[in-house]
Design a protein around this motif. Structure first.
Motif, PDB file in Angstrom:
ATOM      1  N   ARG A 199     -12.018   0.348   4.339  1.00 30.45           N
ATOM      2  CA  ARG A 199     -11.593   0.826   3.018  1.00 30.45           C
ATOM      3  C   ARG A 199     -10.307   1.645   3.092  1.00 30.45           C
ATOM      4  O   ARG A 199      -9.762   2.039   2.076  1.00 30.45           O
ATOM      5  CB  ARG A 199     -12.708   1.649   2.370  1.00 30.45           C
ATOM      6  N   SER A 200      -9.818   1.887   4.297  1.00 28.37           N
ATOM      7  CA  SER A 200      -8.577   2.635   4.468  1.00 28.37           C
ATOM      8  C   SER A 200      -7.953   2.264   5.797  1.00 28.37           C
ATOM      9  O   SER A 200      -8.595   1.651   6.661  1.00 28.37           O
ATOM     10  CB  SER A 200      -8.834   4.150   4.404  1.00 28.37           C
ATOM     11  N   LEU A 240       0.840  -1.195   0.000  1.00 31.89           N
ATOM     12  CA  LEU A 240       0.000   0.000   0.000  1.00 31.89           C
ATOM     13  C   LEU A 240       0.878   1.248   0.000  1.00 31.89           C
ATOM     14  O   LEU A 240       2.039   1.206   0.401  1.00 31.89           O
ATOM     15  CB  LEU A 240      -0.899   0.024   1.237  1.00 31.89           C
ATOM     16  N   VAL A 277      -2.357   9.343   0.021  1.00 31.55           N
ATOM     17  CA  VAL A 277      -2.289   9.413   1.484  1.00 31.55           C
ATOM     18  C   VAL A 277      -2.587  10.835   1.903  1.00 31.55           C
ATOM     19  O   VAL A 277      -2.042  11.792   1.338  1.00 31.55           O
ATOM     20  CB  VAL A 277      -0.905   8.979   1.985  1.00 31.55           C
ATOM     21  N   ARG A 325      -4.466   9.065   6.736  1.00 32.45           N
ATOM     22  CA  ARG A 325      -5.424   8.111   6.183  1.00 32.45           C
ATOM     23  C   ARG A 325      -4.815   7.537   4.909  1.00 32.45           C
ATOM     24  O   ARG A 325      -4.455   8.277   3.990  1.00 32.45           O
ATOM     25  CB  ARG A 325      -6.761   8.789   5.883  1.00 32.45           C
ATOM     26  N   VAL A 326      -4.694   6.199   4.868  1.00 33.06           N
ATOM     27  CA  VAL A 326      -4.101   5.503   3.726  1.00 33.06           C
ATOM     28  C   VAL A 326      -5.178   4.652   3.062  1.00 33.06           C
ATOM     29  O   VAL A 326      -5.563   3.608   3.603  1.00 33.06           O
ATOM     30  CB  VAL A 326      -2.913   4.625   4.161  1.00 33.06           C
ATOM     31  N   PRO A 327      -5.692   5.055   1.899  1.00 30.60           N
ATOM     32  CA  PRO A 327      -6.739   4.273   1.229  1.00 30.60           C
ATOM     33  C   PRO A 327      -6.210   2.919   0.749  1.00 30.60           C
ATOM     34  O   PRO A 327      -5.041   2.786   0.381  1.00 30.60           O
ATOM     35  CB  PRO A 327      -7.132   5.148   0.034  1.00 30.60           C
ATOM     36  N   LEU A 328      -7.074   1.922   0.740  1.00 30.14           N
ATOM     37  CA  LEU A 328      -6.681   0.608   0.256  1.00 30.14           C
ATOM     38  C   LEU A 328      -6.783   0.508  -1.263  1.00 30.14           C
ATOM     39  O   LEU A 328      -6.322  -0.479  -1.849  1.00 30.14           O
ATOM     40  CB  LEU A 328      -7.547  -0.483   0.897  1.00 30.14           C
ATOM     41  N   ASP A 329      -7.407   1.516  -1.900  1.00 28.55           N
ATOM     42  CA  ASP A 329      -7.575   1.481  -3.357  1.00 28.55           C
ATOM     43  C   ASP A 329      -6.464   2.237  -4.073  1.00 28.55           C
ATOM     44  O   ASP A 329      -6.628   2.617  -5.233  1.00 28.55           O
ATOM     45  CB  ASP A 329      -8.930   2.056  -3.749  1.00 28.55           C
ATOM     46  N   ASP A 330      -5.347   2.459  -3.388  1.00 25.22           N
ATOM     47  CA  ASP A 330      -4.184   3.148  -3.958  1.00 25.22           C
ATOM     48  C   ASP A 330      -4.419   4.640  -4.176  1.00 25.22           C
ATOM     49  O   ASP A 330      -3.672   5.288  -4.924  1.00 25.22           O
ATOM     50  CB  ASP A 330      -3.732   2.500  -5.275  1.00 25.22           C
TER      51      ASP A 330
END
Length: 732
Positions: free
Chosen positions: A385-386, A367, A409, A401-406
């Motif tokens: 989702r993040s 990620l 950040v 906050r780090v999204p899982l959908d790329d």
């Protein structure tokens, strides 16, 4: 000043020509002027300040519990109690526990039971030297008195994990290697104690950690089903194995039948269960643990799934020369996130990366590719989702906050504080401890839009003494070097303040958060401006910034310190002619290096410092780690002891005998070589050596912390302010 984390065993000035430099002047507004009688002006008042040490939050997000330390009656230690505060802000803190032994390591179960560890009396469990052994205790959701949950002869070390939707908890606890049952462990311990055997047989390296010996027992992970905890009743003495209540002689006493019996998830573990983090799936059926794997004389961490019912182990990720750490499980139990880092080598530091996979190890991927920050805490957002991630960033400790959908950040917090112990609630809000060099740790609530609300606390932070300014300069190689400058009230061009350069430990660290042990406010209250810089090797500025000092501690870290000192002494409110330098651990190493490379400072304080790197590498508690940092040429070129004959600045050497991270031999050899090169024919020299026979790397006992500051303040007053030497009274 030193870091004691699981993986890194790192430890919590100048070329005389000044480079062109600039210093930004964006001060952080203080809360309020320091009132007369500030606790920072009196060491006795300071050590008596109550302090918030940790925070936890219930699964439903409605309850927040703080661990608060207060000075005990004889002022030689701290007592810890649990306090509940309103999770939404406001309200009045409510004290939950009052034992003199104190409580720590609090955590909530899914049903709202509050768990903690304590060696409080009244549990009827095992004792050692006439005192109860630390056990797990519980307070029911409806309240009432705490009751013991375990009765382990070796005690409970910590709560390793709790389930979000089940009454399963996993404990870290030590058992003797020959014991096959808890009863046998109790008998073996009693036999060693009776015969006064203290010997330990080691089969692997290392043999000690931080301030204590490893062994003879080994760390285990033990699972408990708290649903099996019987309703509280008056229980008779546990019967012996034959059903009688008589003394059974050498027969092991049975584990109490009214307590849930722990299940050993790591039989015969060696030191593998001394983990790099662990997390339970919400249903409590699977533990995801970063277990140690031996590699040469060191170790790596592998991600292992442990079936709580059967104890079966399934390795999910295990790579040579790689650390897999800090696993956290998603709210739906489908995913696990973790930090992956290869071993560093003397050629350069390795980066740290966020990874995610299914809890069976499939679909693994990185990620936040290209995000050049190192996560220190990870949690899933409520919708999975993040990730909510805490990381050092530009002299702050931000929540991201780090999204899982790329997706990109984003920073959730943007103020000048550091956030720790972040707990995400079902509504997405984060409850955490927040601090800076101006304000001690205090609980806050951070909304999903970044709005921060201070929560009530039984330990309000004291008002700061002066102002805090973000300062920076440009190094010769073009790198930006920054730090915090704390300035006392009244400092001006007409009354410039003396300057103390305070160098952080680590070295993989950042001066971004409050420290009760290394409190700059105490020096500001005595009229000093304090510079807290982040030189090369500091975290929060990217891998390249760290690499500038790798295998070359005496290079860019030193010149960065000199460059930012040049920038700060050029300010009109700073007195360039009255300066000193100070540091502990890596900061002590740098203090020694500074002493051998410049005479610009009037005094230098070197605490728990590395002096002779060839000696240090083989005697520190984690010698293998230094193979990642220095090659043989680097060890020789960067060892401060080779420049002892150049030292002309008075040094105050400080060391504790129970410091296994930087062993006492470093302080003793430094002192001996100062005497060899600088004592006159009568053995007199301007240096001093403050020695603590019963302290570790930090010097933590309140009375000793007071003596530490008294001695440092007197030494600086003599050499920086020109006052007469005043020996602290308690030094005799």
């Amino acid at each position: 000043m030193g870091l004691a984390n699981v993986r890194s065993v790192t430890f919590s000035d100048h070329a005389q020509d000044a480079h062109a430099s600039t210093a930004s002047t964006a001060p952080t507004a203080p809360r309020a002027p320091s009132p007369a009688g500030s606790p920072f002006a009196d060491l006795a008042d300071y050590v008596a300040l109550p302090r918030v040490e940790s925070l936890t939050r219930s699964v439903d997000g409605s309850r927040v519990v703080l661990t608060v330390a207060t000075l005990d009656a004889d002022r030689t230690g701290y007592e810890r109690a649990l306090w509940e505060v309103d999770a939404a802000g406001g309200g009045t803190p409510r004290r939950l526990t009052r034992s003199t032994a104190g409580e720590s390591g609090a955590a909530f179960t899914a049903a709202g039971t509050l768990l903690f560890t304590s060696s409080r009396a009244g549990g009827g469990g095992p004792e050692r030297d006439g005192k109860p052994v630390t056990q797990l205790w519980a307070i029911d959701p409806a309240g009432g008195e705490a009751r013991p949950v375990t009765a382990l002869a070796g005690g409970v070390g910590a709560i390793a994990a709790t389930a979000r939707a089940a009454e399963t908890v996993v404990l870290a606890a030590d058992l003797l290697p020959s014991a096959t049952t808890f009863e046998e462990d109790a008998r073996l311990r009693e036999e060693r104690a009776k015969r006064k055997v203290a010997a330990i047989l080691h089969e692997h390296y290392p043999v000690r950690f931080w301030d204590h010996d490893l062994g003879p027992d080994e760390p285990h992970l033990l699972a408990l089903d708290l649903a099996a905890l019987a309703p509280e009743t008056v229980t008779p003495a546990a019967p012996a194995a034959d059903g009688s209540t008589q003394d059974a002689g050498d027969a092991p006493a049975p584990y109490p039948a009214h307590l849930p019996r722990p299940a050993d998830l790591t039989p015969h573990p060696g030191r593998s269960a001394d983990t790099g983090g662990a997390a339970l799936t919400p249903d409590g059926r699977t533990l995801l643990a970063a277990l140690r794997r031996r590699q040469g004389r060191g170790d790596r961490f592998a991600l292992v799934a442990i079936d709580v019912a059967t104890g079966g182990h399934t390795t999910l990720v295990d790579e040579l020369s790689t650390y897999i750490e800090g696993p956290v499980v998603s709210n739906d139990g489908a995913w696990v996130a973790y930090v992956r880092a290869s071993f560093s080598t003397p050629a350069g530091p390795a980066d740290q990366h966020l990874w995610i996979s299914r809890t069976d190890g499939s679909e693994a991927r990185e990620l936040a590719v290209g995000w050049d920050r190192w996560p220190t805490e990870i949690a899933f957002a409520p919708d999975d989702r993040s990730l909510v991630v805490v990381a050092d960033d530009d002299g702050r400790g931000r929540i991201f906050r780090v999204p899982l959908d790329d997706g990109p950040v984003t920073a959730l917090t943007t103020d000048d504080h550091a956030y720790t112990q972040a707990h995400v609630g079902p509504d997405g809000s984060v409850v955490a401890l927040r601090s800076s060099w101006q304000v001690a740790p205090h609980p806050v609530r951070v909304e999903v839009d970044g709005t921060v609300t201070e929560l009530a606390t039984p330990a309000p932070p004291p008002a700061p003494v002066g102002t805090m300014t973000d300062v920076e300069t440009v190094a010769e190689d073009g790198s930006r070097v920054r730090g915090w400058l704390l300035t006392p009230p009244g400092a001006s061009a007409d009354a410039p303040a003396p300057l103390l350069l305070w160098i952080h430990g680590g070295p993989l660290n950042s001066w971004n958060a409050w420290s009760w042990r290394w409190c700059a406010q105490l020096l500001v209250a005595r009229g000093y401006a304090v510079l807290l810089p982040d030189p090369a090797l500091s975290t929060g500025y990217g891998l390249e910034f760290i690499a500038r000092g790798w295998n070359a501690w005496g290079g860019a870290p030193y010149t960065d310190l000199m460059d930012i000192t040049d920038a700060v002494v050029a300010r009109p409110e700073i007195d360039e002619g009255r300066t000193a330098a100070m540091g502990g651990s890596f900061g002590g190493y740098m203090a020694n290096w500074v002493a051998g490379h410049t005479d610009r400072f009037r005094a230098i304080v070197t605490h728990a410092s590395l002096w002779a790197l060839d000696q240090f590498r083989g005697t520190t508690d984690g010698a293998y780690y230094w193979d990642e940092i220095f090659d043989e040429a680097g060890l020789v070129a960067n060892s401060p002891h080779q420049f002892v004959d150049r030292i002309s600045t008075p040094l105050l050497v400080i060391h504790g005998d129970r410091d296994y991270r930087v062993p006492i031999g470093e302080g003793n050899r430094l002192w001996a070589e100062l005497a060899q090169h600088h004592a006159d024919e009568h053995g007199v020299m301007p240096h001093r050596y403050l020695y603590f026979p019963d302290e570790n790397h930090w010097v933590l006992k309140p009375q000793h912390a007071t003596v530490w500051y008294e001695t440092v303040i007197a030494f600086l007053a003599q050499h920086v302010l020109g006052e007469g030497w005043e020996r602290p009274a308690h030094l005799g």
